[in-house]
Motif scaffolding. Sequence first.
Motif, PDB file in Angstrom:
ATOM      1  N   UNK A  11      90.716  39.346  61.242  1.00 57.37           N
ATOM      2  CA  UNK A  11      90.710  38.028  61.881  1.00 57.37           C
ATOM      3  C   UNK A  11      90.220  38.109  63.330  1.00 57.37           C
ATOM      4  N   UNK A  12      89.926  39.313  63.812  1.00 55.50           N
ATOM      5  CA  UNK A  12      89.345  39.454  65.162  1.00 55.50           C
ATOM      6  C   UNK A  12      87.853  39.179  65.025  1.00 55.50           C
ATOM      7  N   UNK A  13      87.422  38.048  65.527  1.00 54.89           N
ATOM      8  CA  UNK A  13      86.023  37.650  65.325  1.00 54.89           C
ATOM      9  C   UNK A  13      85.090  38.248  66.365  1.00 54.89           C
ATOM     10  N   UNK A  14      85.619  38.641  67.521  1.00 48.50           N
ATOM     11  CA  UNK A  14      84.816  39.318  68.542  1.00 48.50           C
ATOM     12  C   UNK A  14      85.746  40.199  69.367  1.00 48.50           C
ATOM     13  N   UNK A  15      85.270  41.372  69.744  1.00 54.26           N
ATOM     14  CA  UNK A  15      86.103  42.292  70.529  1.00 54.26           C
ATOM     15  C   UNK A  15      85.243  42.973  71.583  1.00 54.26           C
ATOM     16  N   UNK A  16      85.817  43.098  72.781  1.00 54.02           N
ATOM     17  CA  UNK A  16      85.097  43.775  73.860  1.00 54.02           C
ATOM     18  C   UNK A  16      86.072  44.700  74.583  1.00 54.02           C
ATOM     19  N   UNK A  17      85.698  45.969  74.693  1.00 55.36           N
ATOM     20  CA  UNK A  17      86.555  46.922  75.404  1.00 55.36           C
ATOM     21  C   UNK A  17      86.426  46.678  76.897  1.00 55.36           C
ATOM     22  N   UNK A  18      87.563  46.602  77.593  1.00 51.71           N
ATOM     23  CA  UNK A  18      87.553  46.381  79.042  1.00 51.71           C
ATOM     24  C   UNK A  18      87.705  47.720  79.767  1.00 51.71           C
ATOM     25  N   UNK A  19      87.214  47.805  81.004  1.00 52.01           N
ATOM     26  CA  UNK A  19      87.320  49.080  81.724  1.00 52.01           C
ATOM     27  C   UNK A  19      88.744  49.424  82.167  1.00 52.01           C
ATOM     28  N   UNK A  20      89.621  48.387  82.238  1.00 51.06           N
ATOM     29  CA  UNK A  20      90.988  48.642  82.714  1.00 51.06           C
ATOM     30  C   UNK A  20      91.785  49.459  81.709  1.00 51.06           C
ATOM     31  N   UNK A  21      92.643  50.310  82.267  1.00 50.63           N
ATOM     32  CA  UNK A  21      93.547  51.113  81.450  1.00 50.63           C
ATOM     33  C   UNK A  21      94.572  50.196  80.777  1.00 50.63           C
ATOM     34  N   UNK A  71      86.522  43.879  56.805  1.00 52.47           N
ATOM     35  CA  UNK A  71      86.583  43.952  58.260  1.00 52.47           C
ATOM     36  C   UNK A  71      85.159  44.071  58.792  1.00 52.47           C
ATOM     37  N   UNK A  72      84.857  43.364  59.891  1.00 52.81           N
ATOM     38  CA  UNK A  72      83.552  43.524  60.535  1.00 52.81           C
ATOM     39  C   UNK A  72      83.553  44.907  61.201  1.00 52.81           C
ATOM     40  N   UNK A  73      82.643  45.781  60.714  1.00 52.41           N
ATOM     41  CA  UNK A  73      82.660  47.176  61.152  1.00 52.41           C
ATOM     42  C   UNK A  73      82.554  47.307  62.668  1.00 52.41           C
ATOM     43  N   UNK A  74      81.693  46.488  63.261  1.00 58.26           N
ATOM     44  CA  UNK A  74      81.474  46.576  64.712  1.00 58.26           C
ATOM     45  C   UNK A  74      82.772  46.306  65.475  1.00 58.26           C
ATOM     46  N   UNK A  75      83.486  45.266  65.024  1.00 58.13           N
ATOM     47  CA  UNK A  75      84.766  44.916  65.660  1.00 58.13           C
ATOM     48  C   UNK A  75      85.764  46.053  65.489  1.00 58.13           C
ATOM     49  N   UNK A  76      85.777  46.570  64.263  1.00 56.46           N
ATOM     50  CA  UNK A  76      86.738  47.631  63.960  1.00 56.46           C
ATOM     51  C   UNK A  76      86.508  48.830  64.877  1.00 56.46           C
ATOM     52  N   UNK A  77      85.240  49.210  65.043  1.00 60.43           N
ATOM     53  CA  UNK A  77      84.940  50.378  65.868  1.00 60.43           C
ATOM     54  C   UNK A  77      85.266  50.134  67.341  1.00 60.43           C
ATOM     55  N   UNK A  78      85.036  48.914  67.803  1.00 59.24           N
ATOM     56  CA  UNK A  78      85.391  48.579  69.199  1.00 59.24           C
ATOM     57  C   UNK A  78      86.901  48.688  69.382  1.00 59.24           C
ATOM     58  N   UNK A  79      87.632  48.129  68.410  1.00 55.20           N
ATOM     59  CA  UNK A  79      89.095  48.151  68.480  1.00 55.20           C
ATOM     60  C   UNK A  79      89.603  49.595  68.435  1.00 55.20           C
ATOM     61  N   UNK A  80      89.088  50.379  67.470  1.00 59.73           N
ATOM     62  CA  UNK A  80      89.536  51.772  67.324  1.00 59.73           C
ATOM     63  C   UNK A  80      89.168  52.590  68.558  1.00 59.73           C
TER      64      UNK A  80
END
Length: 322
Positions: A206-216, A140-149
């Motif tokens: 398989x999540x190649x890029x992840x960005x947390x959004x401000x919306x709940x 797992x790409x650590x950066x993606x994982x941490x964003x997701x978590x």
Amino acid sequence: MDRLQRIYKLHQAVSSRRYPVSCQTLQDELECSRATVNRIIQEMRLYFNAPIEYDRSRNGYHYALADGKTFELPGLWFSETELYALLTTQQLLAHVQPGLLDTQLKPVKERIEQILATRHMGSEEISKRVRILRMTGRNVVLECFQTVAGALLQRNKLFINYHGRGKDETSQREISPQRLIHYRDNWYLDAYCHTRNALRSFAVERITAAKALPQRCRDIPEKQLDAHYASSYGIFAGKPKHTAVLRFTPERARWVADEHWHPQQQSQWLEDDSYELRIPYSDSRELIMDIIKHGAEVEAISPKSLRGAVMQRLKTALARYR
DNA sequence: GCAGTCTCGAGGTCTGTGCA
DNA sequence: TGCACAGACCTCGAGACTGC
């Protein structure tokens, strides 16, 4: 030295010695008068239930405890067992997903290490003696994982690029993360997909890029998640539609009988010492892989569709060796 | 002789109020 | 808003008396 420091200093002075500590010694170590030592002792008894007693025959203070018991002050003053439990959990997490929570746990880990060091123990021993071997885990790409978590725990929406293996296609999706599942050495994210307007499972690697959004994020009730994800076999969601009947040879049965395949599984020993397992399922793909894994030691009895699918897979496999 | 308990006073800290 | 001041409160040490 403030009052709290004196409390911990007194606790350290009493608990670290094998013999009772005199009032004069406590005055010296706490750098205060006899009256203050007495006040500290009274506070410890009153607020922390400290079983501190004065032993007149040996002229000193000690903790009145049964053999092997220790008294610890509240706060991060865990008992030995609790410290080990915490440290072991950290070790397990580190092995299951290297890097996961490392930053967040670092200060706690250092504090625990300090406390354990005073007892001549440490996490090195746990690392040496406890091993978790990953067999088919995908990286797992650590950066993606941490964003997701992070988004999952902070209950924020996520925007992801997802590459699905099935169709070999990349899609962009806005999702509301619900749960992270560690299943068979791999991470999956259960989420409500706003693009598809439905619950979906995403393989985190398989999540190649992840960005947390401000919306709940949208919260899906526990019951609905359980009904959708947990009631079916494996990671493939859906309500169970069929029941697989599998029969294992007596030799294989000794292992399989101790295995847990599904929460609603049923089993029985047959007269010839073979073992019959009944498993509810909705999607046969993963179940077929598990059946084939046992080779000639298992037979899929029913339903016919499952039996046929297993036969077809075995025929195809056999054809490759001809 | 040592520690427990209590009282009293000194000094420091905190908090509320008034003023520029 | 920042500062000064007064009063309340807290912490501590010293001393007296008592018990073991």
